[in-house]
Design an enzyme around this catalytic site. Structure first.
Site, PDB file in Angstrom:
ATOM      1  CB  THR A 219      -0.879   0.002   1.270  1.00 43.17           C
ATOM      2  OG1 THR A 219      -1.702  -1.157   1.245  1.00 43.17           O
ATOM      3  CG2 THR A 219      -1.771   1.243   1.337  1.00 43.17           C
TER       4      THR A 219
ATOM      5  CB  SER B  17       2.645   7.449  -3.024  1.00 41.45           C
ATOM      6  OG  SER B  17       3.798   7.488  -2.210  1.00 41.45           O
ATOM      7  CB  THR B  18       6.452   3.526  -3.355  1.00 46.10           C
ATOM      8  OG1 THR B  18       6.821   4.661  -2.567  1.00 46.10           O
ATOM      9  CG2 THR B  18       7.641   3.090  -4.188  1.00 46.10           C
TER      10      THR B  18
ATOM     11  CG  ASP C 190       4.115  -2.561   1.382  1.00 44.16           C
ATOM     12  OD1 ASP C 190       3.841  -1.463   0.843  1.00 44.16           O
ATOM     13  OD2 ASP C 190       3.583  -2.946   2.428  1.00 44.16           O
ATOM     14  N   GLY C 191       6.223  -0.646  -0.019  1.00 47.36           N
ATOM     15  CA  GLY C 191       7.088   0.470   0.334  1.00 47.36           C
ATOM     16  C   GLY C 191       7.435   0.449   1.808  1.00 47.36           C
TER      17      GLY C 191
ATOM     18  CE  LYS D 165       5.209  -2.283   4.982  1.00 42.35           C
ATOM     19  NZ  LYS D 165       4.809  -1.139   4.133  1.00 42.35           N
TER      20      LYS D 165
ATOM     21  N   GLY E 257       2.596   4.191   7.596  1.00 49.02           N
ATOM     22  CA  GLY E 257       2.230   5.588   7.356  1.00 49.02           C
ATOM     23  C   GLY E 257       0.874   5.711   6.685  1.00 49.02           C
ATOM     24  N   GLY E 258       0.505   4.679   5.932  1.00 46.00           N
ATOM     25  CA  GLY E 258      -0.791   4.664   5.260  1.00 46.00           C
ATOM     26  C   GLY E 258      -1.834   3.868   6.034  1.00 46.00           C
TER      27      GLY E 258
ATOM     28  CD  GLU F 231       1.472  -1.793   4.651  1.00 48.61           C
ATOM     29  OE1 GLU F 231       1.226  -0.963   3.775  1.00 48.61           O
ATOM     30  OE2 GLU F 231       2.155  -1.521   5.650  1.00 48.61           O
TER      31      GLU F 231
END
Ligand code: 5RP
Length: 218
Positions: free
Chosen positions: A28, A30-31, A81-82, A94, A96-97, A103
């Site tokens: 999940t 923007s990346t 994943d970012g 991880k 932030g979203g 995840e």
């Protein structure tokens, strides 16, 4: 090169790790959105995807990529994943979203976790980025008090409800110099669903977009 162009370059590089005929684990953010858009270009070669959020599922489906329930999938070769922060040991923060729990679940199933970032995400020590903790709503104040005892300054992420119906506490100023130990301590608090430290299950491969190049570290 902008930060977004670096994210996109890392995301496109990750396509090289996708095997034909497989189901791809998708994270999940923007990346990852760049990755999903790139994956659409080879969608005829894959069976589909498992997704870590409603947001990513929607984007995948919008591209005509089938989204499988994780419970119906035995084998997941890769999870892409970012991250909000990543160290040289490939441990991460991880969430932030706010998608950290799903995840972590998809990452646990995948054989290989491929982390895609721009170079601003690489840090010597985790903890500049506030650590997200997903909490059952009725336990929010209790867990916040316990996080203060562990040395952090938790802040309630106002207006955010996770895909699982829970809330997020972002923990500032926490000493994360021993990330695996802190991951365990926070997860042991009653009312915590999970926290955004990916120390026990870090990434296996790190793809970093920088102004000069895209680097791959295994
Ligand atoms: C979402 C995440 C993301 O991977 C992380 O926040 C990075 O996001 P972006 O790619 O937008 O910088 O953990 O819960």
């Amino acid at each position: 090169m902008t930060q977004d162009e670096m994210k996109k370059a890392a995301a496109v590089k990750a396509l090289e790790f996708i095997q034909d005929g497989t189901i791809v684990g998708v994270g999940t953010g923007s990346t990852v959105n760049h990755f999903i858009d790139a994956l659409a270009g080879i969608k005829g070669r894959i069976r589909g995807a498992v997704s870590s959020s409603e947001e990513s599922s929607k984007r995948l489906k919008g591209h005509g990529i089938e989204v499988f329930d994780l419970n119906s999938v035995d084998v997941l070769d890769v999870y892409i994943d970012g991250a909000d922060e990543v160290t040289e040991h490939l441990q991460m923060i991880k969430g932030g979203g706010a998608a950290l729990t799903r995840e972590k679940i998809v990452a646990a199933v995948a054989k290989t976790f491929i982390c895609i970032v721009d170079d601003s995400k690489q840090v010597p020590v985790l903890g500049q980025f506030p650590l997200p903790v997903e909490v059952i709503p009725m336990a929010r104040s209790y867990v916040a008090r316990e996080l203060v005892k562990l040395g952090g300054d938790p802040v309630y992420r106002q207006g955010v409800v996770t895909d699982n119906g829970n809330v997020i506490l972002d923990v500032h100023n926490m000493d994360l110099s021993a990330p695996s130990e802190m991951e365990d301590k926070i997860n042991a608090l009653v009312g915590v669903v999970t926290n955004g430290l990916f120390a026990h299950r870090g990434a296996d491969i790190l793809i970093t977009g920088s102004p000069q190049r895209v680097s791959v570290r295994e």
